[in-house]
Design an enzyme around this catalytic site. Structure first.
Site, PDB file in Angstrom:
ATOM      1  N   ALA A   1     109.079  78.371  -6.584  1.00  0.00           N
ATOM      2  CA  ALA A   1     109.665  77.924  -5.317  1.00  0.00           C
ATOM      3  C   ALA A   1     109.609  76.408  -5.232  1.00  0.00           C
ATOM      4  O   ALA A   1     108.819  75.754  -5.929  1.00  0.00           O
ATOM      5  CB  ALA A   1     108.930  78.544  -4.135  1.00  0.00           C
ATOM      6  N   ASP A   2     110.452  75.870  -4.369  1.00  0.00           N
ATOM      7  CA  ASP A   2     110.411  74.434  -4.108  1.00  0.00           C
ATOM      8  C   ASP A   2     110.844  74.213  -2.663  1.00  0.00           C
ATOM      9  O   ASP A   2     111.748  74.895  -2.168  1.00  0.00           O
ATOM     10  CB  ASP A   2     111.332  73.669  -5.056  1.00  0.00           C
ATOM     11  CG  ASP A   2     111.023  72.180  -5.053  1.00  0.00           C
ATOM     12  OD1 ASP A   2     109.939  71.801  -5.502  1.00  0.00           O
ATOM     13  OD2 ASP A   2     111.875  71.400  -4.569  1.00  0.00           O
ATOM     14  N   THR A   3     110.189  73.271  -1.995  1.00  0.00           N
ATOM     15  CA  THR A   3     110.478  72.991  -0.590  1.00  0.00           C
ATOM     16  C   THR A   3     110.816  71.522  -0.421  1.00  0.00           C
ATOM     17  O   THR A   3     110.178  70.657  -1.025  1.00  0.00           O
ATOM     18  CB  THR A   3     109.257  73.331   0.289  1.00  0.00           C
ATOM     19  OG1 THR A   3     108.947  74.721   0.153  1.00  0.00           O
ATOM     20  CG2 THR A   3     109.539  73.032   1.756  1.00  0.00           C
TER      21      THR A   3
END
Length: 206
Positions: free
Chosen positions: A85-87
């Site tokens: 994931a990446d935010t």
């Protein structure tokens, strides 16, 4: 009968993502990617010129999952779904990453004060020939922040490992006037969407 393997690989160093997976009963093994060192990062988080925040966060998450799945194969590990994931935080089209120092953290919070910004979390799952990816977008409105409140917050350790320079699950919850979207997505892992992708990858979830 052989028991069903319900574990996944988590390609993330984020303690928030670990907490969120435990919250919904997903067992995982960490598969950490290199973020620095003599050979550099396994997956660069640099923004490509002309790339929108939505394109950026989706690309980075997909590249992390693909690299981690490649590690599973190269190391001959047990075959399980890989989750990455990446935010990122964006306001006025600008991408706000993790502040490198106090001055950057202060500048980010000044920019977010009294305004609505977007928090985008992309998740990606790889398993054999299956490559899934989606991005969840939430809107967060901060109330007006006084210089004293910003200074006090930036004197803590909270801002420095988080996109946009704040964590909604910590002291910065005092700044949040309104959210629209996924609270867990703002923390770094939208659980509803994560469960959707893991079910598609064959994980037996309720």
């Amino acid at each position: 009968m052989k028991p069903i393997d319900k574990r996944i690989y988590l390609a993330s160093k984020s303690p928030r993502r670990r907490e969120l997976l435990r919250q919904i009963g997903i067992d995982f093994e960490l598969l950490l990617l290199r973020s620095d060192g003599p050979r550099g990062a396994d997956v660069t988080e640099a923004v490509v010129p002309g790339e929108t925040a939505y394109e950026y966060v989706g690309r980075v998450a997909a590249e992390k999952a693909a690299f981690a799945w490649n590690l599973v194969q190269r190391r001959h590990l047990v075959s399980r779904p890989v989750l990455a994931a990446d935010t990122t935080v964006t306001v006025d089209g600008a991408i706000l990453g993790k502040p490198a120092n106090n001055a950057e953290a202060v500048a980010m919070l000044e920019q977010l004060s009294g305004r609505t910004h977007q928090v985008m979390t992309a998740i990606a799952v790889h398993h054999h020939n299956l490559a899934l990816q989606l991005t969840q977008v939430s809107e967060v409105r901060f109330g007006p922040l006084s210089p004293g409140a910003i200074k006090a917050y930036c004197a803590t350790q909270e801002p420095y490992d988080k996109a946009g320079g704040y964590g909604i699950q910590g002291l910065a919850s005092l700044f949040v006037e309104h959210i629209e979207g996924s609270h867990s997505g703002i923390m770094g892992l939208p659980l509803y969407e994560t469960a959707q992708l893991l079910r598609q990858a064959g994980l037996p979830l309720p």
